[in-house]
Design a protein around this motif. Structure first.
Motif, PDB file in Angstrom:
ATOM      1  N   GLY A   1       0.766  -1.231   0.000  1.00 38.78           N
ATOM      2  CA  GLY A   1       0.000   0.000   0.000  1.00 38.78           C
ATOM      3  C   GLY A   1       0.796   1.278   0.000  1.00 38.78           C
ATOM      4  N   VAL A   2       2.130   1.208  -0.148  1.00 40.43           N
ATOM      5  CA  VAL A   2       2.930   2.432  -0.132  1.00 40.43           C
ATOM      6  C   VAL A   2       2.578   3.319  -1.325  1.00 40.43           C
ATOM      7  CG1 VAL A   2       5.264   3.385  -0.243  1.00 40.43           C
ATOM      8  CG2 VAL A   2       4.806   1.374   1.164  1.00 40.43           C
ATOM      9  N   VAL A  55      -6.074   4.075   7.931  1.00 34.57           N
ATOM     10  CA  VAL A  55      -6.591   4.197   6.570  1.00 34.57           C
ATOM     11  C   VAL A  55      -7.352   2.925   6.241  1.00 34.57           C
ATOM     12  CG1 VAL A  55      -5.988   4.437   4.135  1.00 34.57           C
ATOM     13  CG2 VAL A  55      -4.727   5.726   5.857  1.00 34.57           C
ATOM     14  N   PRO A  56      -8.640   3.017   5.946  1.00 31.66           N
ATOM     15  CA  PRO A  56      -9.452   1.817   5.746  1.00 31.66           C
ATOM     16  C   PRO A  56      -9.142   1.111   4.428  1.00 31.66           C
ATOM     17  CG  PRO A  56     -10.730   3.756   5.192  1.00 31.66           C
ATOM     18  CD  PRO A  56      -9.422   4.256   5.759  1.00 31.66           C
ATOM     19  N   ALA A  57      -9.448  -0.157   4.378  1.00 33.25           N
ATOM     20  CA  ALA A  57      -9.358  -0.904   3.127  1.00 33.25           C
ATOM     21  C   ALA A  57     -10.448  -0.388   2.187  1.00 33.25           C
ATOM     22  CB  ALA A  57      -9.547  -2.393   3.394  1.00 33.25           C
ATOM     23  N   ASP A  58     -10.062   0.031   1.005  1.00 31.96           N
ATOM     24  CA  ASP A  58     -11.009   0.562   0.016  1.00 31.96           C
ATOM     25  C   ASP A  58     -10.537   0.064  -1.342  1.00 31.96           C
ATOM     26  OD1 ASP A  58     -12.609   2.041  -1.698  1.00 31.96           O
ATOM     27  OD2 ASP A  58     -12.476   3.884  -0.516  1.00 31.96           O
ATOM     28  N   ARG A  59     -10.939  -1.143  -1.660  1.00 33.92           N
ATOM     29  CA  ARG A  59     -10.401  -1.803  -2.851  1.00 33.92           C
ATOM     30  C   ARG A  59     -10.758  -1.080  -4.140  1.00 33.92           C
ATOM     31  NH1 ARG A  59     -11.247  -8.311  -1.678  1.00 33.92           N
ATOM     32  NH2 ARG A  59      -9.897  -8.408   0.184  1.00 33.92           N
ATOM     33  N   LYS A  60     -11.946  -0.508  -4.203  1.00 31.28           N
ATOM     34  CA  LYS A  60     -12.367   0.170  -5.434  1.00 31.28           C
ATOM     35  C   LYS A  60     -11.497   1.381  -5.710  1.00 31.28           C
ATOM     36  CE  LYS A  60     -16.409   2.154  -7.744  1.00 31.28           C
ATOM     37  NZ  LYS A  60     -17.850   2.477  -7.609  1.00 31.28           N
ATOM     38  N   ALA A  61     -11.288   2.217  -4.692  1.00 26.38           N
ATOM     39  CA  ALA A  61     -10.454   3.406  -4.874  1.00 26.38           C
ATOM     40  C   ALA A  61      -9.001   3.020  -5.114  1.00 26.38           C
ATOM     41  CB  ALA A  61     -10.568   4.310  -3.657  1.00 26.38           C
ATOM     42  N   ALA A  62      -8.509   2.037  -4.366  1.00 27.39           N
ATOM     43  CA  ALA A  62      -7.123   1.599  -4.534  1.00 27.39           C
ATOM     44  C   ALA A  62      -6.888   1.052  -5.939  1.00 27.39           C
ATOM     45  CB  ALA A  62      -6.777   0.553  -3.484  1.00 27.39           C
ATOM     46  N   ALA A  63      -7.870   0.359  -6.484  1.00 25.59           N
ATOM     47  CA  ALA A  63      -7.726  -0.205  -7.825  1.00 25.59           C
ATOM     48  C   ALA A  63      -7.625   0.891  -8.882  1.00 25.59           C
ATOM     49  CB  ALA A  63      -8.905  -1.119  -8.131  1.00 25.59           C
ATOM     50  N   MET A  64      -8.295   2.010  -8.658  1.00 23.76           N
ATOM     51  CA  MET A  64      -8.178   3.143  -9.589  1.00 23.76           C
ATOM     52  C   MET A  64      -6.764   3.702  -9.585  1.00 23.76           C
ATOM     53  SD  MET A  64     -11.583   5.463  -9.076  1.00 23.76           S
ATOM     54  CE  MET A  64     -13.138   4.731  -8.564  1.00 23.76           C
ATOM     55  N   LEU A  65      -6.127   3.668  -8.424  1.00 17.75           N
ATOM     56  CA  LEU A  65      -4.808   4.278  -8.274  1.00 17.75           C
ATOM     57  C   LEU A  65      -3.668   3.374  -8.713  1.00 17.75           C
ATOM     58  CD1 LEU A  65      -5.271   5.983  -4.783  1.00 17.75           C
ATOM     59  CD2 LEU A  65      -5.382   7.066  -7.026  1.00 17.75           C
ATOM     60  N   THR A  66      -3.786   2.080  -8.495  1.00 21.17           N
ATOM     61  CA  THR A  66      -2.631   1.204  -8.707  1.00 21.17           C
ATOM     62  C   THR A  66      -2.900  -0.051  -9.526  1.00 21.17           C
ATOM     63  OG1 THR A  66      -3.049   0.078  -6.594  1.00 21.17           O
ATOM     64  CG2 THR A  66      -1.534   1.954  -6.563  1.00 21.17           C
ATOM     65  N   GLU A  67      -4.147  -0.283  -9.927  1.00 23.35           N
ATOM     66  CA  GLU A  67      -4.451  -1.513 -10.660  1.00 23.35           C
ATOM     67  C   GLU A  67      -4.930  -1.261 -12.080  1.00 23.35           C
ATOM     68  OE1 GLU A  67      -3.719  -4.384  -9.523  1.00 23.35           O
ATOM     69  OE2 GLU A  67      -3.235  -3.791  -7.477  1.00 23.35           O
ATOM     70  N   GLY A  68      -4.996   0.019 -12.485  1.00 21.14           N
ATOM     71  CA  GLY A  68      -5.464   0.320 -13.829  1.00 21.14           C
ATOM     72  C   GLY A  68      -6.957   0.136 -14.003  1.00 21.14           C
ATOM     73  N   ALA A  69      -7.720   0.151 -12.908  1.00 26.69           N
ATOM     74  CA  ALA A  69      -9.171   0.005 -12.987  1.00 26.69           C
ATOM     75  C   ALA A  69      -9.788   1.260 -13.599  1.00 26.69           C
ATOM     76  CB  ALA A  69      -9.752  -0.239 -11.594  1.00 26.69           C
ATOM     77  N   LEU A  70     -11.027   1.135 -14.061  1.00 24.71           N
ATOM     78  CA  LEU A  70     -11.751   2.265 -14.635  1.00 24.71           C
ATOM     79  C   LEU A  70     -11.687   3.451 -13.691  1.00 24.71           C
ATOM     80  CD1 LEU A  70     -13.612   3.427 -16.845  1.00 24.71           C
ATOM     81  CD2 LEU A  70     -15.551   2.556 -15.497  1.00 24.71           C
ATOM     82  N   PHE A  71     -11.202   4.580 -14.212  1.00 26.27           N
ATOM     83  CA  PHE A  71     -10.952   5.752 -13.367  1.00 26.27           C
ATOM     84  C   PHE A  71     -12.121   6.725 -13.443  1.00 26.27           C
ATOM     85  CE2 PHE A  71      -9.184   9.877 -12.331  1.00 26.27           C
ATOM     86  CZ  PHE A  71      -8.451   9.594 -11.191  1.00 26.27           C
ATOM     87  N   VAL A  72     -12.733   6.986 -12.302  1.00 28.04           N
ATOM     88  CA  VAL A  72     -13.802   7.977 -12.198  1.00 28.04           C
ATOM     89  C   VAL A  72     -13.390   8.963 -11.115  1.00 28.04           C
ATOM     90  CG1 VAL A  72     -16.249   8.388 -11.777  1.00 28.04           C
ATOM     91  CG2 VAL A  72     -15.508   6.234 -12.852  1.00 28.04           C
TER      92      VAL A  72
END
Length: 245
Positions: free
Chosen positions: A14-15, A203-220
């Motif tokens: 998570g760094v 800092v809570p686990a927030d997979r949707k937001a984290a995926a936007m930042l580091t996994e190339g997920a759909l960015f909104v």
């Protein structure tokens, strides 16, 4: 400007996510530097298709190899990518594989000096997981060092080694801020107690937001800015302390 260095220990994912999230949450211009010598996640995660061979740390090192420290610092943000029209955030991509680490690790002092002299924006440096090849010299001029720990026994144990390295290089831990990231069996208070800190930011686990930042997920962008992750990171970028008159 201020300089914040973000680092994690063994079993502390998570760094990069935190470096980006806290920068999105800042209310002022921020330049994020991906300085993970293992190879960064910013390009495939946050900048897919937006970063090319003309941007990033390696092109900056080549372009400024004969420049003075202040001139190199002034050029550093121009080798980044502006990621939003609404948020003044620029991301400078790092190396993409450990095979390029030699170029980066031989330039830590130069990069540290540049980061300390960027004007008009705060700087957040993602150092990745701590190890012998980490850019430890990047810490000397940092206003704040954020240590990312997962609330698990393994991660807390790994953080002990990192804290020993930080204490040896900084002299004390007054500039170190503890952030407990993701989920685990322990509370932030228990992690802080185990590592002898007065407090920790959770800092809570927030997979949707984290995926936007580091996994190339759909960015909104609107969804990201309203996420629990970004809200929890509000205020984590170091603030310049006012000097008494």
């Amino acid at each position: 400007m201020t300089l914040t260095a973000v680092i994690g220990g063994k079993a502390a994912p998570g760094v990069t996510t935190l470096s980006l999230a806290m920068s999105w949450a800042a209310d002022r211009p921020v330049v994020v530097i991906d300085a993970d010598p293992f190879g960064g996640d910013v390009v495939p995660g946050m900048l897919p298709g937006r970063a090319d061979n003309s941007s990033g740390l390696l092109p900056w090192l080549v372009a400024t190899r004969r420049a003075g420290a202040l001139q190199a610092a002034a050029q550093l943000p121009s080798f980044g990518v502006a990621v939003s029209e609404q948020v003044p955030l620029t991301v400078v991509a790092g190396i993409q594989s450990p095979s390029q680490a030699g170029t980066l690790t031989s330039s830590w002092e130069r990069l540290a000096t540049a980061c300390e002299h960027v004007e008009g924006a705060d700087v957040v440096v993602d150092l990745g997981r701590a190890h012998d090849g980490t850019g430890w010299s990047m810490l000397s001029g940092a206003d704040q060092v954020v240590l990312v720990v997962q609330p698990t026994a393994r991660s807390v144990h790994g953080a002990g080694w990192v804290l020993a390295q930080l204490r040896a290089r900084l002299g004390d831990l007054n500039r170190v801020r503890l952030v407990v990231n993701n989920s685990g069996p322990y509370t932030a208070e228990e992690v802080a107690d185990a590592l002898e800190f007065e407090s920790a930011v959770r800092v809570p686990a927030d997979r949707k937001a984290a995926a936007m930042l580091t996994e190339g997920a759909l960015f909104v962008e609107r969804s990201l800015l309203r996420s629990r992750l970004i809200r929890a990171c509000n205020g984590l970028v170091a603030q310049r302390q006012a000097v008494p008159a």
